[in-house]
Design a protein around this motif. Structure first.
Motif, PDB file in Angstrom:
ATOM      1  N   LYS A   1      -4.122   4.207  59.032  1.00 50.30           N
ATOM      2  CA  LYS A   1      -4.024   5.088  57.834  1.00 50.30           C
ATOM      3  C   LYS A   1      -4.650   6.345  58.123  1.00 50.30           C
ATOM      4  O   LYS A   1      -4.067   7.017  57.948  1.00 50.30           O
ATOM      5  N   PHE A   2      -5.474   5.956  58.890  1.00 52.24           N
ATOM      6  CA  PHE A   2      -6.468   7.748  59.798  1.00 52.24           C
ATOM      7  C   PHE A   2      -5.336   7.975  59.958  1.00 52.24           C
ATOM      8  O   PHE A   2      -5.063   9.567  60.410  1.00 52.24           O
TER       9      PHE A   2
ATOM     10  N   TRP B   1      -3.086  10.253  58.385  1.00 53.55           N
ATOM     11  CA  TRP B   1      -3.615  11.439  57.858  1.00 53.55           C
ATOM     12  C   TRP B   1      -3.722  12.850  59.022  1.00 53.55           C
ATOM     13  O   TRP B   1      -4.020  13.962  57.868  1.00 53.55           O
ATOM     14  N   ALA B   2      -3.805  12.022  59.668  1.00 49.70           N
ATOM     15  CA  ALA B   2      -4.179  13.457  60.747  1.00 49.70           C
ATOM     16  C   ALA B   2      -2.613  14.033  60.964  1.00 49.70           C
ATOM     17  O   ALA B   2      -2.479  14.872  60.892  1.00 49.70           O
TER      18      ALA B   2
ATOM     19  N   ILE C   1      -0.836  14.174  58.351  1.00 46.01           N
ATOM     20  CA  ILE C   1      -1.027  14.944  57.310  1.00 46.01           C
ATOM     21  C   ILE C   1      -0.848  16.291  57.642  1.00 46.01           C
ATOM     22  O   ILE C   1      -0.230  16.777  56.821  1.00 46.01           O
ATOM     23  N   LEU C   2      -2.212  16.473  58.095  1.00 47.47           N
ATOM     24  CA  LEU C   2      -2.863  17.336  58.085  1.00 47.47           C
ATOM     25  C   LEU C   2      -1.811  18.117  58.971  1.00 47.47           C
ATOM     26  O   LEU C   2      -2.349  19.577  59.627  1.00 47.47           O
TER      27      LEU C   2
ATOM     28  N   LYS D   1     -13.471   9.361  55.075  1.00 44.32           N
ATOM     29  CA  LYS D   1     -12.288   9.786  56.573  1.00 44.32           C
ATOM     30  C   LYS D   1     -11.137  10.701  55.850  1.00 44.32           C
ATOM     31  O   LYS D   1     -10.932  11.529  56.780  1.00 44.32           O
ATOM     32  N   ASN D   2     -10.188   9.601  55.386  1.00 50.00           N
ATOM     33  CA  ASN D   2      -9.404  10.448  54.820  1.00 50.00           C
ATOM     34  C   ASN D   2      -9.581  11.497  54.349  1.00 50.00           C
ATOM     35  O   ASN D   2      -7.917  12.307  54.197  1.00 50.00           O
TER      36      ASN D   2
ATOM     37  N   MET E   1      -9.894  14.605  56.452  1.00 52.79           N
ATOM     38  CA  MET E   1      -9.268  14.983  56.950  1.00 52.79           C
ATOM     39  C   MET E   1      -7.870  15.155  56.573  1.00 52.79           C
ATOM     40  O   MET E   1      -7.103  17.036  57.002  1.00 52.79           O
ATOM     41  N   PHE E   2      -8.162  15.205  55.032  1.00 51.66           N
ATOM     42  CA  PHE E   2      -7.286  15.957  54.583  1.00 51.66           C
ATOM     43  C   PHE E   2      -7.631  17.551  53.577  1.00 51.66           C
ATOM     44  O   PHE E   2      -6.855  18.802  54.397  1.00 51.66           O
TER      45      PHE E   2
END
Lengths: 219, 139
Positions: A27-28, A31-32, A34-35, B66-67, B70-71
Motif C-alpha cells: 500500500k505504501f 501511494w508512492a 500515486i505521488l 504515512k500514506n 505521501m499524498f
C-alpha cells in the motif's frame, strides 16, 4: 521458504515477516506511485494555470465550445464507477465473491461508458477542427479565433487525453481483477491487488473532479 | 488480514450521494456570475469532493498516516511547482528591460491567417467570397 511454517498463507512472499507487513508495504508503494502520478499531472495543471492567467478571456470563449452535458454525464459515470469499485472491495472484504465480481463488471462497464462519451466529444471536435496547435481550423460564427483558442484545445486534449489513457489502463487492470476474482484467487484473506487497483481507479476519478470544472465550467 | 477496517456500506453510499450532489452544485454555481469568485468556489467544491474520495474511497482516513503524508507531499510539491513558475510568468517584462517580453503571445497566432476556414459543421467557408479567390493552402 524453510523459515516459514507450513500453515503460512501461500500468497505470503518469503521476504515478508507476515501478511500485514506485506499488505502495508504494498500500500505504501502504491501511494508512492500515486505521488508520481500527481506530479505527472501537476506539470499539465501548471501549463493550464499559466496560460489561463495569460489568456483569461480566451479560456472563457473557447470553453463554450465544449459540451457541459457530456462533461457532467462523464462526471456522474466516473463517480458511480468509483462507488462500484469501492463496493467491490467491500464485498471481497466480506468474502462475497459473487457481489464483488458483479461490482467489478459494473465498474468496467461505467469505464467503457466514460470512454464512449469521450469518443463522441473527440470525434465531434476532430470533425469541426477544434484541435490542438496548428491543427486548429474551427472558425465558426463565434469570434473565438481572434484570440488563439488553439492553446486552449492543446491543453484540453493533452489533459483529457492523458486522463483517458488512465481510464483505458484502469479498464485493463479491472478486466484482470474480474478474471482473478472469477478464478477465486482473491478473498477476504488476500485482496491486495483489488485494493491497489481501487486506489488507482479513485485517483482517476479524483483528477477528473478537477478537470471537469477547469474545462467545462469556466466563468 | 482480518483486522483491516471494513467501511460500512452506508458510508460509501452517503459519500457517493454527496459527490453526485456536489457535482450538481458545481454546475449550478458556474451559471451564477460571481466574478473572480467563480473559480474559487469551483476549486473549493472540487477540493471537498477530492477529499471525500481520498479519505473514504481510498481509505486514507483509516490507513496508517504515512500514506496520507505521501499524498500530501505530492500536493506540496505541486504547490512549489506552481508558485515558482508563476513567479516567472506573472512578472515578465516588469523591469522594462525588454518591453517585448511582456505579453509575448497576446496577438492572434500567425497560422490563423493562412487557415482554410470552416464553419460550425466543419464545412469550408470562403472569407473573401467576392473576389472568388480560392485558398489552397498546404500544411
Amino acid at each position: 521458504m524453510s523459515n516459514h511454517n507450513s500453515d503460512s498463507p501461500k500468497h505470503l512472499k518469503h521476504y515478508f515477516a507476515n501478511v500485514d507487513q506485506q499488505y502495508e508495504t504494498s500500500k505504501f508503494a502504491m501511494w508512492a506511485f500515486i505521488l508520481t502520478e500527481v506530479l505527472t499531472f501537476a506539470g499539465l495543471f501548471v501549463a493550464y494555470i499559466v496560460f489561463r492567467s495569460w489568456y483569461p478571456d480566451m479560456f472563457v470563449d473557447a470553453h463554450k465550445l465544449l459540451d457541459v452535458n457530456k462533461g457532467l454525464m462523464n462526471t456522474i459515470v466516473l463517480i458511480t464507477s468509483s462507488l462500484t469499485m469501492a463496493l467491490a472491495i467491500w464485498a471481497i472484504q466480506k468474502n462475497n465473491r459473487k457481489l464483488s465480481l458483479l461490482m467489478l463488471i459494473a465498474t468496467f462497464v461505467f469505464a467503457f461508458c466514460f470512454l464512449g462519451i469521450k469518443f463522441l466529444e473527440y470525434s465531434h471536435k476532430f470533425e469541426v477542427g477544434q484541435l490542438p496547435g496548428e491543427y486548429y481550423s474551427y472558425m465558426g460564427p463565434e469570434v473565438v479565433h481572434l484570440n488563439n483558442p488553439h492553446i486552449f484545445f492543446s491543453i484540453y486534449f493533452i489533459m483529457t487525453g492523458l486522463h483517458g489513457l488512465h481510464v483505458a489502463i484502469g479498464m485493463g487492470l479491472i478486466a484482470w481483477l474480474i478474471y482473478a476474482t472469477y478464478k477465486g484467487n482473491l478473498s477476504s484473506e488476500y485482496y491486495t491487488p483489488m485494493e491497489m487497483i481501487g486506489i488507482f481507479w479513485h485517483l482517476v476519478d479524483l483528477i477528473w473532479i478537477y478537470l471537469f470544472p477547469l474545462f467545462y465550467l469556466i466563468g | 488480514m482480518s483486522e483491516h477496517h471494513i467501511t460500512p456500506l452506508r458510508t460509501y453510499l452517503i459519500i457517493a450521494a454527496s459527490l453526485l450532489f456536489l457535482s450538481g452544485v458545481t454546475v449550478w454555481v458556474s451559471y451564477v456570475d460571481l466574478g473572480p469568485l467563480n473559480i474559487v468556489v469551483a476549486m473549493l467544491v472540487a477540493t471537498v469532493k477530492a477529499s471525500l474520495v481520498a479519505f473514504f474511497f481510498m481509505h486514507l482516513l483509516w490507513d496508517d498516516k504515512k500514506n496520507l503524508t505521501m499524498f500530501l507531499m505530492s500536493l506540496m510539491f505541486f504547490g512549489i511547482f506552481v508558485t515558482i513558475t508563476l513567479l516567472d510568468t506573472e512578472f515578465r517584462g516588469d523591469l522594462d528591460l525588454n518591453p517585448e517580453v511582456k505579453d509575448p503571445i497576446n496577438k492572434r497566432a500567425a497560422f490563423y491567417d493562412t487557415l482554410p476556414l470552416t464553419d460550425s459543421h466543419g464545412h469550408p467557408v470562403d472569407e473573401h467570397s467576392d473576389d472568388h479567390h480560392e485558398d489552397k493552402d498546404h500544411h
